[in-house]
Design a protein around this motif. Sequence first.
Motif, PDB file in Angstrom:
ATOM      1  N   SER A   1       4.770 -59.566   6.360  1.00  0.00           N
ATOM      2  CA  SER A   1       6.049 -58.952   6.024  1.00  0.00           C
ATOM      3  C   SER A   1       6.014 -58.538   4.551  1.00  0.00           C
ATOM      4  CB  SER A   1       7.196 -59.934   6.280  1.00  0.00           C
ATOM      5  OG  SER A   1       7.019 -61.076   5.481  1.00  0.00           O
ATOM      6  N   ASN A   2       6.676 -57.418   4.249  1.00  0.00           N
ATOM      7  CA  ASN A   2       6.727 -56.912   2.856  1.00  0.00           C
ATOM      8  C   ASN A   2       5.319 -56.749   2.258  1.00  0.00           C
ATOM      9  OD1 ASN A   2       8.415 -56.017   0.749  1.00  0.00           O
ATOM     10  ND2 ASN A   2       8.186 -57.956  -0.334  1.00  0.00           N
ATOM     11  N   ALA A   3       4.401 -56.248   3.080  1.00  0.00           N
ATOM     12  CA  ALA A   3       2.972 -56.280   2.741  1.00  0.00           C
ATOM     13  C   ALA A   3       2.617 -55.577   1.433  1.00  0.00           C
ATOM     14  CB  ALA A   3       2.168 -55.666   3.892  1.00  0.00           C
ATOM     15  N   VAL A   4       3.105 -54.356   1.228  1.00  0.00           N
ATOM     16  CA  VAL A   4       2.679 -53.584   0.048  1.00  0.00           C
ATOM     17  C   VAL A   4       3.067 -54.300  -1.246  1.00  0.00           C
ATOM     18  CG1 VAL A   4       3.135 -51.460  -1.262  1.00  0.00           C
ATOM     19  CG2 VAL A   4       2.561 -51.332   1.173  1.00  0.00           C
ATOM     20  N   ALA A   5       4.327 -54.686  -1.357  1.00  0.00           N
ATOM     21  CA  ALA A   5       4.803 -55.313  -2.606  1.00  0.00           C
ATOM     22  C   ALA A   5       4.178 -56.693  -2.800  1.00  0.00           C
ATOM     23  CB  ALA A   5       6.328 -55.421  -2.579  1.00  0.00           C
ATOM     24  N   ASP A   6       4.118 -57.485  -1.731  1.00  0.00           N
ATOM     25  CA  ASP A   6       3.555 -58.835  -1.869  1.00  0.00           C
ATOM     26  C   ASP A   6       2.065 -58.774  -2.233  1.00  0.00           C
ATOM     27  OD1 ASP A   6       6.021 -59.774  -1.244  1.00  0.00           O
ATOM     28  OD2 ASP A   6       5.451 -60.787   0.614  1.00  0.00           O
ATOM     29  N   PHE A   7       1.367 -57.772  -1.712  1.00  0.00           N
ATOM     30  CA  PHE A   7      -0.063 -57.685  -2.023  1.00  0.00           C
ATOM     31  C   PHE A   7      -0.275 -57.272  -3.476  1.00  0.00           C
ATOM     32  CE2 PHE A   7      -4.397 -56.020  -1.938  1.00  0.00           C
ATOM     33  CZ  PHE A   7      -5.031 -57.135  -1.426  1.00  0.00           C
ATOM     34  N   ARG A   8       0.568 -56.369  -3.974  1.00  0.00           N
ATOM     35  CA  ARG A   8       0.428 -55.958  -5.377  1.00  0.00           C
ATOM     36  C   ARG A   8       0.740 -57.120  -6.324  1.00  0.00           C
ATOM     37  NH1 ARG A   8      -0.508 -50.556  -6.214  1.00  0.00           N
ATOM     38  NH2 ARG A   8       0.754 -50.291  -8.084  1.00  0.00           N
ATOM     39  N   THR A   9       1.632 -57.999  -5.908  1.00  0.00           N
ATOM     40  CA  THR A   9       1.876 -59.210  -6.708  1.00  0.00           C
ATOM     41  C   THR A   9       0.638 -60.095  -6.707  1.00  0.00           C
ATOM     42  OG1 THR A   9       4.228 -59.126  -6.173  1.00  0.00           O
ATOM     43  CG2 THR A   9       3.362 -61.252  -6.932  1.00  0.00           C
ATOM     44  N   LEU A  10      -0.004 -60.236  -5.540  1.00  0.00           N
ATOM     45  CA  LEU A  10      -1.193 -61.092  -5.421  1.00  0.00           C
ATOM     46  C   LEU A  10      -2.349 -60.575  -6.282  1.00  0.00           C
ATOM     47  CD1 LEU A  10      -2.671 -63.459  -3.900  1.00  0.00           C
ATOM     48  CD2 LEU A  10      -3.401 -61.729  -2.244  1.00  0.00           C
ATOM     49  N   ILE A  11      -2.524 -59.251  -6.354  1.00  0.00           N
ATOM     50  CA  ILE A  11      -3.692 -58.730  -7.094  1.00  0.00           C
ATOM     51  C   ILE A  11      -3.430 -58.582  -8.583  1.00  0.00           C
ATOM     52  CG2 ILE A  11      -4.673 -57.660  -5.045  1.00  0.00           C
ATOM     53  CD1 ILE A  11      -3.902 -54.919  -6.060  1.00  0.00           C
TER      54      ILE A  11
ATOM     55  N   PHE B   1      -1.607 -63.224   4.371  1.00  0.00           N
ATOM     56  CA  PHE B   1      -1.980 -61.946   4.980  1.00  0.00           C
ATOM     57  C   PHE B   1      -2.981 -62.172   6.105  1.00  0.00           C
ATOM     58  CE2 PHE B   1      -0.569 -60.930   0.767  1.00  0.00           C
ATOM     59  CZ  PHE B   1       0.125 -59.745   0.915  1.00  0.00           C
ATOM     60  N   LYS B   2      -2.791 -61.403   7.183  1.00  0.00           N
ATOM     61  CA  LYS B   2      -3.738 -61.437   8.289  1.00  0.00           C
ATOM     62  C   LYS B   2      -4.637 -60.201   8.164  1.00  0.00           C
ATOM     63  CE  LYS B   2      -3.690 -61.351  13.281  1.00  0.00           C
ATOM     64  NZ  LYS B   2      -2.921 -60.765  14.368  1.00  0.00           N
ATOM     65  N   VAL B   3      -5.959 -60.405   8.228  1.00  0.00           N
ATOM     66  CA  VAL B   3      -6.896 -59.277   8.190  1.00  0.00           C
ATOM     67  C   VAL B   3      -6.943 -58.682   9.594  1.00  0.00           C
ATOM     68  CG1 VAL B   3      -9.283 -58.569   7.783  1.00  0.00           C
ATOM     69  CG2 VAL B   3      -8.269 -60.397   6.384  1.00  0.00           C
ATOM     70  N   VAL B   4      -6.487 -57.437   9.750  1.00  0.00           N
ATOM     71  CA  VAL B   4      -6.470 -56.841  11.096  1.00  0.00           C
ATOM     72  C   VAL B   4      -7.581 -55.807  11.299  1.00  0.00           C
ATOM     73  CG1 VAL B   4      -4.029 -57.333  11.474  1.00  0.00           C
ATOM     74  CG2 VAL B   4      -4.686 -55.112  10.535  1.00  0.00           C
TER      75      VAL B   4
END
Length: 139
Positions: free
Chosen positions: A80-90, A32-35
């Motif tokens: 890419s696929n930010a919402v789902a991938d982030f919920r997997t990470l947390i 993830f890139k912090v924007v």
Amino acid sequence: MSGNKTFTMIKPDAVADGHTGAIIKMIEEAGFKVVAMKKTQLTSEQAGQFYAVHKERPFYADLCRYMSSGAIVPMILEKSNAVADFRTLIGATDPAKADEGTVRKLYAKSIEANAIHGSDSDENAAIEGSFFFAGTEQY
Ligand code: CMP
């Protein structure tokens, strides 16, 4: 098609315990890139506004108190696929149910003080990101 942005905030327990840097490192290493990012503190009223969707839930008053109890670090993230991938990470909301290696498994204290928030849809990511960063440059 899923979007490429999500919203997160590191919550008061994790900030107070000095985990901000370690959590941002995990986020960046996951691609993830912090924007957009800042450190701030919500009033109880602002916390109530942010979590208005939960206002009928029994934990709402406690949640507002907790979320306004100390500094937080909100961020807009890009991948890419930010919402789902982030919920997997947390990991799961309840750290007792979170997978090994997730942010909440590593840093959350309880189902309430669960270290980090992640938007649950592209629509909410846009709404939540605007709550903190309306009119802010994103890099
Ligand atoms: P979050 O993913 O930010 O979304 C809503 C928040 O409410 C959640 O993380 C927790 O901090 C809190 N929460 C959710 N469920 C409960 C619960 N059953 N008891 C207490 N707090 C909760």
